[in-house]
Motif scaffolding. Structure first.
Motif, PDB file in Angstrom:
ATOM      1  N   MET A   1    -120.610   6.692 -49.312  1.00  0.00           N
ATOM      2  CA  MET A   1    -120.284   5.422 -48.661  1.00  0.00           C
ATOM      3  C   MET A   1    -120.475   5.562 -47.151  1.00  0.00           C
ATOM      4  SD  MET A   1    -116.663   3.321 -48.718  1.00  0.00           S
ATOM      5  CE  MET A   1    -116.534   3.497 -50.499  1.00  0.00           C
ATOM      6  N   SER A   2    -121.198   4.619 -46.556  1.00  0.00           N
ATOM      7  CA  SER A   2    -121.469   4.686 -45.123  1.00  0.00           C
ATOM      8  C   SER A   2    -120.236   4.289 -44.318  1.00  0.00           C
ATOM      9  CB  SER A   2    -122.623   3.754 -44.764  1.00  0.00           C
ATOM     10  OG  SER A   2    -122.235   2.397 -44.920  1.00  0.00           O
ATOM     11  N   ALA A   3    -120.273   4.597 -43.002  1.00  0.00           N
ATOM     12  CA  ALA A   3    -119.168   4.219 -42.125  1.00  0.00           C
ATOM     13  C   ALA A   3    -118.990   2.706 -42.100  1.00  0.00           C
ATOM     14  CB  ALA A   3    -119.420   4.753 -40.715  1.00  0.00           C
ATOM     15  N   GLU A   4    -120.106   1.974 -42.099  1.00  0.00           N
ATOM     16  CA  GLU A   4    -120.032   0.511 -42.078  1.00  0.00           C
ATOM     17  C   GLU A   4    -119.345  -0.025 -43.328  1.00  0.00           C
ATOM     18  OE1 GLU A   4    -122.683   2.283 -41.441  1.00  0.00           O
ATOM     19  OE2 GLU A   4    -123.050   1.865 -39.320  1.00  0.00           O
ATOM     20  N   GLU A   5    -119.664   0.571 -44.482  1.00  0.00           N
ATOM     21  CA  GLU A   5    -119.039   0.129 -45.730  1.00  0.00           C
ATOM     22  C   GLU A   5    -117.548   0.456 -45.741  1.00  0.00           C
ATOM     23  OE1 GLU A   5    -122.632   0.523 -49.000  1.00  0.00           O
ATOM     24  OE2 GLU A   5    -121.661   2.350 -48.261  1.00  0.00           O
ATOM     25  N   ARG A   6    -117.201   1.657 -45.274  1.00  0.00           N
ATOM     26  CA  ARG A   6    -115.780   2.028 -45.225  1.00  0.00           C
ATOM     27  C   ARG A   6    -115.002   1.086 -44.319  1.00  0.00           C
ATOM     28  NH1 ARG A   6    -117.855   7.173 -44.258  1.00  0.00           N
ATOM     29  NH2 ARG A   6    -117.027   7.106 -42.123  1.00  0.00           N
ATOM     30  N   GLN A   7    -115.558   0.811 -43.149  1.00  0.00           N
ATOM     31  CA  GLN A   7    -114.856  -0.041 -42.193  1.00  0.00           C
ATOM     32  C   GLN A   7    -114.722  -1.470 -42.701  1.00  0.00           C
ATOM     33  OE1 GLN A   7    -116.822   0.585 -38.398  1.00  0.00           O
ATOM     34  NE2 GLN A   7    -116.595   2.807 -38.617  1.00  0.00           N
ATOM     35  N   ALA A   8    -115.713  -1.938 -43.447  1.00  0.00           N
ATOM     36  CA  ALA A   8    -115.616  -3.270 -44.041  1.00  0.00           C
ATOM     37  C   ALA A   8    -114.487  -3.322 -45.062  1.00  0.00           C
ATOM     38  CB  ALA A   8    -116.943  -3.652 -44.699  1.00  0.00           C
ATOM     39  N   ARG A   9    -114.333  -2.250 -45.838  1.00  0.00           N
ATOM     40  CA  ARG A   9    -113.251  -2.200 -46.818  1.00  0.00           C
ATOM     41  C   ARG A   9    -111.892  -2.102 -46.132  1.00  0.00           C
ATOM     42  NH1 ARG A   9    -114.423   1.852 -51.718  1.00  0.00           N
ATOM     43  NH2 ARG A   9    -112.295   1.130 -52.156  1.00  0.00           N
ATOM     44  N   ILE A  10    -111.823  -1.337 -45.053  1.00  0.00           N
ATOM     45  CA  ILE A  10    -110.564  -1.231 -44.302  1.00  0.00           C
ATOM     46  C   ILE A  10    -110.176  -2.589 -43.735  1.00  0.00           C
ATOM     47  CG2 ILE A  10    -109.477  -0.250 -42.239  1.00  0.00           C
ATOM     48  CD1 ILE A  10    -111.215   2.268 -42.725  1.00  0.00           C
ATOM     49  N   LEU A  11    -111.139  -3.281 -43.144  1.00  0.00           N
ATOM     50  CA  LEU A  11    -110.861  -4.589 -42.554  1.00  0.00           C
ATOM     51  C   LEU A  11    -110.406  -5.585 -43.616  1.00  0.00           C
ATOM     52  CD1 LEU A  11    -110.881  -6.168 -39.925  1.00  0.00           C
ATOM     53  CD2 LEU A  11    -113.269  -6.745 -40.354  1.00  0.00           C
ATOM     54  N   ALA A  12    -111.037  -5.544 -44.788  1.00  0.00           N
ATOM     55  CA  ALA A  12    -110.638  -6.441 -45.875  1.00  0.00           C
ATOM     56  C   ALA A  12    -109.212  -6.151 -46.327  1.00  0.00           C
ATOM     57  CB  ALA A  12    -111.609  -6.296 -47.050  1.00  0.00           C
ATOM     58  N   GLU A  13    -108.840  -4.867 -46.380  1.00  0.00           N
ATOM     59  CA  GLU A  13    -107.485  -4.494 -46.786  1.00  0.00           C
ATOM     60  C   GLU A  13    -106.453  -4.936 -45.752  1.00  0.00           C
ATOM     61  OE1 GLU A  13    -104.639  -2.681 -49.381  1.00  0.00           O
ATOM     62  OE2 GLU A  13    -106.690  -3.429 -49.604  1.00  0.00           O
ATOM     63  N   VAL A  14    -106.779  -4.789 -44.476  1.00  0.00           N
ATOM     64  CA  VAL A  14    -105.873  -5.242 -43.419  1.00  0.00           C
ATOM     65  C   VAL A  14    -105.690  -6.754 -43.488  1.00  0.00           C
ATOM     66  CG1 VAL A  14    -105.607  -5.499 -40.922  1.00  0.00           C
ATOM     67  CG2 VAL A  14    -106.320  -3.309 -41.870  1.00  0.00           C
ATOM     68  N   ASP A  15    -106.786  -7.483 -43.689  1.00  0.00           N
ATOM     69  CA  ASP A  15    -106.694  -8.937 -43.794  1.00  0.00           C
ATOM     70  C   ASP A  15    -105.850  -9.354 -44.994  1.00  0.00           C
ATOM     71  OD1 ASP A  15    -108.245  -9.320 -41.556  1.00  0.00           O
ATOM     72  OD2 ASP A  15    -110.107  -9.620 -42.663  1.00  0.00           O
ATOM     73  N   ARG A  16    -105.925  -8.574 -46.074  1.00  0.00           N
ATOM     74  CA  ARG A  16    -105.227  -8.932 -47.310  1.00  0.00           C
ATOM     75  C   ARG A  16    -103.742  -8.606 -47.253  1.00  0.00           C
ATOM     76  NH1 ARG A  16    -104.143  -6.505 -52.288  1.00  0.00           N
ATOM     77  NH2 ARG A  16    -104.998  -4.530 -51.574  1.00  0.00           N
ATOM     78  N   THR A  17    -103.394  -7.446 -46.683  1.00  0.00           N
ATOM     79  CA  THR A  17    -102.006  -6.973 -46.744  1.00  0.00           C
ATOM     80  C   THR A  17    -101.279  -7.006 -45.412  1.00  0.00           C
ATOM     81  OG1 THR A  17    -102.586  -4.660 -46.328  1.00  0.00           O
ATOM     82  CG2 THR A  17    -102.660  -5.418 -48.619  1.00  0.00           C
ATOM     83  N   GLY A  18    -102.018  -7.136 -44.313  1.00  0.00           N
ATOM     84  CA  GLY A  18    -101.392  -7.144 -42.998  1.00  0.00           C
ATOM     85  C   GLY A  18    -101.351  -5.790 -42.327  1.00  0.00           C
ATOM     86  N   GLY A  19    -101.573  -4.701 -43.091  1.00  0.00           N
ATOM     87  CA  GLY A  19    -101.540  -3.371 -42.491  1.00  0.00           C
ATOM     88  C   GLY A  19    -101.940  -2.299 -43.480  1.00  0.00           C
TER      89      GLY A  19
END
Length: 252
Positions: A1-19
């Motif tokens: 998994m590339s850095a861009e893909e990881r960061q997209a998943r992190i951002l989606a998780e933050v948006d979903r849960t708040g942290g």
């Protein structure tokens, strides 16, 4: 998994849960904590998340400087609210951006019993809390705001008895009172308020004059309201007149 893909998943998780927590990210993404931390730092540098100890949380709305000011206000409110908690108390913490910061402020308080409907808040106490603390995560269905709510959570809350509950609201005004983004969030908020001896509402100045989709409680139901020094005079006057006590946190 590339850095861009990881960061997209992190951002989606933050948006979903708040942290998110660094330790959780490493396990979920299959990378080391060091790599997960670098991804979070990269997102923070781009202004997409707010870097906090041990993880990241959602940024407040608005352009860059306003985001920073909003986060400072929320942090100041959380610090002031933390002073209201004593060791060995049973407390409820409802899901929200300010209450997520409050959890970190309280992670070192001895003997707390914590009830929450927010997975990130429960995770904070699990990873940063003390061995003598106990945390109960209410069940339920995850709402669009990331809170756990619904009949299961409401029934669980109905059987509880806590010393104080901390409520983060999406809006407050003289006519609607304290409001939430949806009915499910409002109902679990009302259920935990009913289980508490004291009710502390946490709200930054930007929530005054706005109204969410559903009412949690009238202004009179709050024993304490903690806000920041940006609150307008009319808001301060109404809260001092109708709530039990108003605490105004100075924002550095």
């Amino acid at each position: 998994m590339s850095a861009e893909e990881r960061q997209a998943r992190i951002l989606a998780e933050v948006d979903r849960t708040g942290g998110v927590r660094i330790a959780q990210l490493g396990a979920r993404l299959g990378v080391s904590d060091v790599t997960a931390r670098r991804d979070v730092e990269a997102l923070a540098e781009r202004g997409l998340v707010a870097r906090v100890r041990g993880g990241a949380m959602a940024r407040t709305a608005g352009p860059g400087p306003a985001r920073g000011a909003g986060l400072r206000a929320k942090a100041a409110i959380a610090r002031s609210a933390a002073r209201l908690v004593r060791p060995d108390e049973a407390i409820g913490i409802l899901a929200g951006g300010i209450t997520a910061l409050l959890a970190r402020e309280l992670s070192g308080v001895p003997g707390l019993s914590v009830v929450t409907n927010a997975i990130p808040i429960a995770d904070t106490f699990h990873h940063e809390g003390r061995a003598d603390q106990m945390v109960l995560l209410l069940g339920g269905v995850r709402t669009r705001s990331g809170a756990l709510a619904g009949p299961v959570a409401e029934r669980a809350a109905a059987g509880l008895n806590v010393d104080v509950v901390f409520v983060s609201v999406s809006g407050m005004d003289a006519s609607s009172g304290f409001t939430a983004p949806g009915r499910a969030e409002a109902r679990i908020g009302a259920a935990l308020i009913a289980a508490a001896r004291r009710v502390v509402v946490l709200a930054d100045h930007g929530t005054w004059g706005s109204s969410g989709a559903a009412v949690i409680a009238p202004l009179e139901r709050a024993d304490v309201v903690v806000t920041d020094d940006g609150l307008v005079r009319a808001g301060r006057s109404a809260l001092r007149r109708r709530a039990g006590r108003l605490i105004v946190a100075d924002v550095p």
